[in-house]
Scaffold this motif. Structure first.
Motif, PDB file in Angstrom:
ATOM      1  N   PRO A  26      -6.471 -14.385  21.275  1.00  0.00           N
ATOM      2  CA  PRO A  26      -6.534 -12.954  20.961  1.00  0.00           C
ATOM      3  C   PRO A  26      -5.221 -12.213  21.239  1.00  0.00           C
ATOM      4  O   PRO A  26      -4.968 -11.168  20.647  1.00  0.00           O
ATOM      5  N   LYS A  27      -4.375 -12.752  22.102  1.00  0.00           N
ATOM      6  CA  LYS A  27      -3.091 -12.105  22.406  1.00  0.00           C
ATOM      7  C   LYS A  27      -1.993 -12.528  21.438  1.00  0.00           C
ATOM      8  O   LYS A  27      -0.854 -12.103  21.574  1.00  0.00           O
ATOM      9  N   ASN A  28      -2.362 -13.370  20.465  1.00  0.00           N
ATOM     10  CA  ASN A  28      -1.420 -13.824  19.446  1.00  0.00           C
ATOM     11  C   ASN A  28      -0.174 -14.476  20.059  1.00  0.00           C
ATOM     12  O   ASN A  28       0.954 -14.202  19.659  1.00  0.00           O
ATOM     13  N   LEU A  29      -0.403 -15.358  21.034  1.00  0.00           N
ATOM     14  CA  LEU A  29       0.687 -16.061  21.702  1.00  0.00           C
ATOM     15  C   LEU A  29       1.165 -17.282  20.915  1.00  0.00           C
ATOM     16  O   LEU A  29       2.233 -17.814  21.180  1.00  0.00           O
ATOM     17  N   ILE A  30       0.360 -17.703  19.956  1.00  0.00           N
ATOM     18  CA  ILE A  30       0.656 -18.912  19.195  1.00  0.00           C
ATOM     19  C   ILE A  30       0.883 -18.551  17.735  1.00  0.00           C
ATOM     20  O   ILE A  30       0.057 -17.892  17.117  1.00  0.00           O
ATOM     21  N   ALA A  31       2.012 -18.997  17.203  1.00  0.00           N
ATOM     22  CA  ALA A  31       2.309 -18.825  15.778  1.00  0.00           C
ATOM     23  C   ALA A  31       2.173 -20.189  15.115  1.00  0.00           C
ATOM     24  O   ALA A  31       2.562 -21.209  15.686  1.00  0.00           O
ATOM     25  N   LEU A  32       1.615 -20.201  13.913  1.00  0.00           N
ATOM     26  CA  LEU A  32       1.409 -21.449  13.187  1.00  0.00           C
ATOM     27  C   LEU A  32       2.291 -21.479  11.947  1.00  0.00           C
ATOM     28  O   LEU A  32       2.365 -20.495  11.215  1.00  0.00           O
ATOM     29  N   GLU A  33       2.923 -22.620  11.729  1.00  0.00           N
ATOM     30  CA  GLU A  33       3.755 -22.804  10.542  1.00  0.00           C
ATOM     31  C   GLU A  33       3.375 -24.118   9.877  1.00  0.00           C
ATOM     32  O   GLU A  33       3.463 -25.182  10.493  1.00  0.00           O
ATOM     33  N   ASP A  34       2.952 -24.040   8.639  1.00  0.00           N
ATOM     34  CA  ASP A  34       2.570 -25.218   7.861  1.00  0.00           C
ATOM     35  C   ASP A  34       3.833 -25.929   7.373  1.00  0.00           C
ATOM     36  O   ASP A  34       4.678 -25.326   6.704  1.00  0.00           O
TER      37      ASP A  34
END
Length: 132
Positions: A26-34
């Motif tokens: 919920p704190k958006n600490l993880i970014a995902l890149e395909d």
């Protein structure tokens, strides 16, 4: 962003885990890149896409590159859930866990087919990502 994960969006199991991670972030600490994004190499020239397709890659906010289960453990630690995953980094377990992970990564499409009936993703298992 504390951790950017470079994942294989064509892998149903990989995409499922990324969805689970983001649902607990919920704190958006993880970014995902395909890795399969058309502009991936332009945006992340420091990441070898072919190598990242053989072992999970992550990058911390300080620029440190993590590989394999180190990425997984860091990601789940950031969510504050699945604390048991940290056991995979204990010295006695780490070597075996890393060996098993590399075998899983190499055969992830076949394993995905056995578990889900789908070897590769179509559009319905892509994860929407927010660009900043």
């Amino acid at each position: 962003m504390e951790l950017r994960i470079f994942y294989d969006g064509n892998c149903p199991l990989c995409s499922a885990e990324m969805r689970q991670l983001k649902a607990r972030d919920p704190k958006n600490l993880i970014a995902l890149e395909d890795l399969n994004a058309p502009d991936f190499s332009e945006r992340f020239s420091h990441i070898d896409r072919d190598y990242a397709n053989t072992i999970l890659h992550g990058e911390t906010a300080t620029g440190e590159v993590l590989l394999g289960l180190d990425v997984t453990c860091k990601a789940w630690a950031l969510t504050g859930t699945r604390a048991w995953i940290q056991l995979l980094r204990l010295p006695v377990i780490k070597t075996v866990a890393d060996w098993c992970y590399l075998r899983f990564a190499k055969h992830r499409y076949r394993i995905s087919y056995l578990l889900t009936g789908k070897a590769r993703c179509d559009d319905n298992c892509q994860i929407p990502t927010k660009r900043r």
